[in-house]
Write a protein that holds these residues in place. Structure first.
Motif, mmCIF file in Angstrom:
data_model
loop_
_atom_site.group_PDB
_atom_site.id
_atom_site.type_symbol
_atom_site.label_atom_id
_atom_site.label_comp_id
_atom_site.label_asym_id
_atom_site.label_seq_id
_atom_site.Cartn_x
_atom_site.Cartn_y
_atom_site.Cartn_z
ATOM 1 N N PHE A 196 -2.232 2.294 -8.760
ATOM 2 C CA PHE A 196 -2.635 1.897 -7.419
ATOM 3 C C PHE A 196 -4.138 2.121 -7.303
ATOM 4 O O PHE A 196 -4.646 3.200 -7.633
ATOM 5 N N ASP A 221 2.415 7.094 -10.077
ATOM 6 C CA ASP A 221 1.089 6.615 -10.489
ATOM 7 C C ASP A 221 0.422 7.613 -11.427
ATOM 8 O O ASP A 221 -0.268 7.231 -12.384
ATOM 9 N N VAL A 236 -1.917 -4.169 -7.174
ATOM 10 C CA VAL A 236 -1.101 -3.142 -7.816
ATOM 11 C C VAL A 236 -0.789 -3.590 -9.242
ATOM 12 O O VAL A 236 -0.372 -4.728 -9.469
ATOM 13 N N GLN A 267 -3.228 1.271 -0.596
ATOM 14 C CA GLN A 267 -2.234 0.535 -1.378
ATOM 15 C C GLN A 267 -0.931 1.330 -1.485
ATOM 16 O O GLN A 267 0.162 0.755 -1.417
ATOM 17 N N LEU A 268 -1.054 2.642 -1.672
ATOM 18 C CA LEU A 268 0.149 3.486 -1.717
ATOM 19 C C LEU A 268 0.937 3.378 -0.410
ATOM 20 O O LEU A 268 2.164 3.220 -0.417
#
Length: 675
Positions: free
Chosen positions: A37, A29, A95, A42-43
């Motif tokens: 992200f 990212d 994402v 979300q990660l």
């Protein structure tokens, strides 16, 4: 007490994998503008989705790629992780990934991070690879009908001399084999291969019980009118066809892995005599696909291969910087070959053996070429060559761990097919190669085959067995294998050729390009200066030839040894070559396949150094030094005979006796032969 479904170690590895995935996606990212992200949750969700999707999808990709062909296996290795990550990211709302190439880059960052974490978690040892194979063994172990009957894994450490392994054990640098000998009762003994001490002759003897018909690593076949090279698929098949009686070492349900010959195995993988370029092995592709599909598999081999290339370049420059002599040329081509044989092929062989142990295969014979490959170019006693033994010791530790979880008990028997001798290359030391010497002495048209091709044969075997049919993606692997095979092919012997000169270590073979063998008298009439010129050359120890009047003879600069009755006139030319030289040469010169002249380099009486007619610093194939000193390391319950083991056919009988002692070979008849 029941075994827990999830062990503490397994849970720790899952957590480490998850954490490394989160870290890798965070790095991706940060460095990839096309990936974003929105939040840390979300990660976490993306890492979890990648783990779950990979567990579900990877087996399907493996099966599909193995069925389609070799190129699909390669594409799976390169793109498979990206496909899994892309699918996982579609499950996480919000994402942003602008293209598949961004996802591909993120997948490779994740693979690199997984490899680094695995390396850190195991202090740089192969323990992670071992853990993967052990877990796979536990999960996929299948029941066998005779779970108490022991199986045998024969592990050939190609080219390791008995004195070298004994010294390494005394120095306590090989913890696994050292523990076996100190605590496990293993016995290390020496066995003596007969001339020529080279892989095709020894493996044919070990696996098929026949030592005749192979005068060197390659030779001119008078009946076929061409040079046979034992590590070319078609030639290996022809050599085995001539030798087999259907009762080889592996005839009773055995498997051959990464050998020249099959030993009449029920199944053969990466075995030259059983490879057909028109069709590859679906089973090989499936197993390779499983390994390559794992992030720690392909990425581990890739980064390991890069590290091996870097190691080779550093070691070769160190030799030049220190002016270490003797030494040979070690370029980028050899560095790449070393990476294939000492990383990719070694890991693949180990995975293949583990797979056989998972299914309870009764007997496996596998060849690891790591030491032989490095010692040829670096020297048999050099630090880089000895370093390969440490890595092979880790392989044995891995196989031992897998055996502990297999559906039957296994015995590990370790052996080498020959030794190695060190010395300056003949052409470097004397400023001329053997073919040029023969040309000067005869003024004849000479076809020379003196380049080393062993490594090319191993690469060809890997490519050819992964190849598929003749259409679609499979043609790519087929064409690659053909190109590699052509790279190792000898020149065609044309009608204008008068002499064919071959190098096999420090043993030279000189043939007249004719259907019939020439005697000493024939050669003297046609080329009167040839034999005297060779015999009196400073770099040549002796010349062996068949005489019409005296039978097989060995000629030296100041003496003649008649082999039929060991009568010596003058100084014995075989005196520097040990007690078995007379018997070895009598057998070798008497073979129908023998050359018109055997030419053996001289040997230094103090150091045992010889001069290879190929471009190799470490060599084997002739007489002199440690090339005729091989080793056998066996567990205590397998009986080693009191008398010395002489010849690969003698070792074959010992190994067959091991199988019979353990209740195997019940399906092999002593009275019938399947030729």
């Amino acid at each position: 007490m029941s075994t827990p479904l999830v062990r503490t170690g397994d849970l720790g590895r899952i957590v480490a994998t998850f954490v490394s995935s989160v870290l890798a996606l965070a790095i991706a990212d940060a460095v990839l503008s096309g990936l974003h992200f929105a939040s840390f949750p979300q990660l976490l969700a993306a890492a979890a989705a990648t783990f779950l999707v990979g567990a579900l999808v990877r087996p399907l990709l493996v099966a599909a790629s193995a069925a389609v062909g070799w190129l699909a296996v390669l594409l799976l290795a390169v793109l498979g992780q990206a496909a899994i990550l892309a699918l996982a990211l579609t499950l996480i709302p919000g994402v942003e990934a602008t293209s598949f190439w961004v996802v591909l880059a993120a997948a490779w960052i994740a693979a690199a991070a997984a490899t680094i974490v695995a390396w850190l978690c195991t202090s740089g040892t192969p323990e992670a690879f071992t853990a993967v194979l052990v877990r796979r063994t536990k999960r996929r172990r299948t029941a066998v009908e005779d779970p108490d009957a022991p199986g045998v894994i024969f592990v050939q450490l190609d080219g390791v001399p008995f004195p070298v392994l004994r010294w390494q054990l005394m120095a306590a640098t090989l913890p696994t084999m050292g523990r076996w000998t100190r605590e496990g009762g293993y016995r290390l003994v020496e066995w003596t291969p007969v001339l020529p001490p080279t892989t095709p002759a020894s493996q044919l003897g070990i696996l098929h019980g026949r030592i005749d018909g192979v005068p060197a690593f390659r030779w001119y076949d008078r009946a076929l009118g061409r040079v046979l090279v034992s590590n070319r698929a078609a030639d290996a098949a022809e050599i085995e066809r001539r030798a087999t009686d259907g009762r080889g070492l592996l005839a009773d349900g055995g498997v051959s892995i990464s050998n020249l010959f099959s030993g009449d195995a029920e199944r053969s993988v990466l075995t030259m005599s059983k490879i057909e370029l028109k069709r590859g092995s679906v089973d090989t592709r499936r197993r390779a696909a499983w390994y390559l599909a794992r992030p720690d598999g392909f990425a581990g081999s890739l980064f390991g291969a890069i590290a091996e290339i870097a190691r080779e370049r550093f070691e070769s420059r160190r030799q030049r910087r220190r002016d270490v002599l003797p030494r040979g040329h070690r370029g980028w081509l050899f560095a790449g070959m070393r990476a294939v044989t000492n990383v990719v092929l070694r890991d693949l062989n180990t995975a293949l053996v583990a797979e056989e142990m998972i299914h309870g295969t009764r007997v496996v014979y596998v060849d690891y070429v790591d030491y032989d490959e490095v010692a040829h170019h670096a020297g048999s006693l050099r630090p880089e060559s000895l370093g390969t033994l440490d890595r092979l010791d880790h392989v044995l530790a891995c196989l031992e761990a897998v055996a502990a979880e297999a559906p039957r008990p296994y015995r590990l028997v370790i052996l080498s097919d020959h030794g190695q001798s060190q010395g300056a290359i003949f052409a470097d030391r004397y400023g001329i190669d053997l073919a040029a010497v023969c040309s000067q002495l005869t003024a004849a048209q000479v076809e020379a085959v003196e380049q080393s091709v062993e490594g090319w044969g191993r690469l060809n075997g890997l490519l050819a067995d992964l190849a598929g049919g003749a259409s679609g993606t499979r043609r790519v692997a087929h064409d690659a294998a053909v190109r590699v095979q052509n790279r190792s092919a000898p020149p065609t012997v044309t009608t204008s050729s008068e002499l064919v000169v071959l190098g096999s270590g420090n043993l030279g073979l000189v043939y007249a390009a004719e259907e019939h063998r020439l005697t000493m008298e024939d050669i003297t009439d046609r080329w009167p200066a040839l034999i005297p010129g060779l015999v009196n050359h400073d770099g040549i120890g002796f010349v062996a030839v068949m005489s019409t009047e005296h039978g097989p003879l060995v000629l030296g600069p100041s003496g003649v040894h008649r082999l039929s009755d060991a009568k010596v006139t003058g100084d014995d030319p075989l005196a520097p070559f040990g007690p078995y030289a007379t018997a070895d040469l009598l057998r070798a010169v008497s073979m129908p396949e023998a050359p018109d002249l055997y030419v053996n380099s001289s040997v230094d009486p103090d150091t045992g150094e010889v001069s290879a007619f190929e471009g190799l610093v470490g060599s084997h194939g002739g007489l002199g030094g440690w090339q005729g000193r091989a080793m056998l390391l066996a567990p205590p319950d397998l009986v080693i005979p009191d008398q010395p083991i002489r010849g690969a056919d003698g070792l074959h009988r010992v190994l067959v006796a091991y199988l019979e002692q353990l209740g195997q070979r019940t399906g092999v008849s002593r009275d019938t032969a399947d030729v």
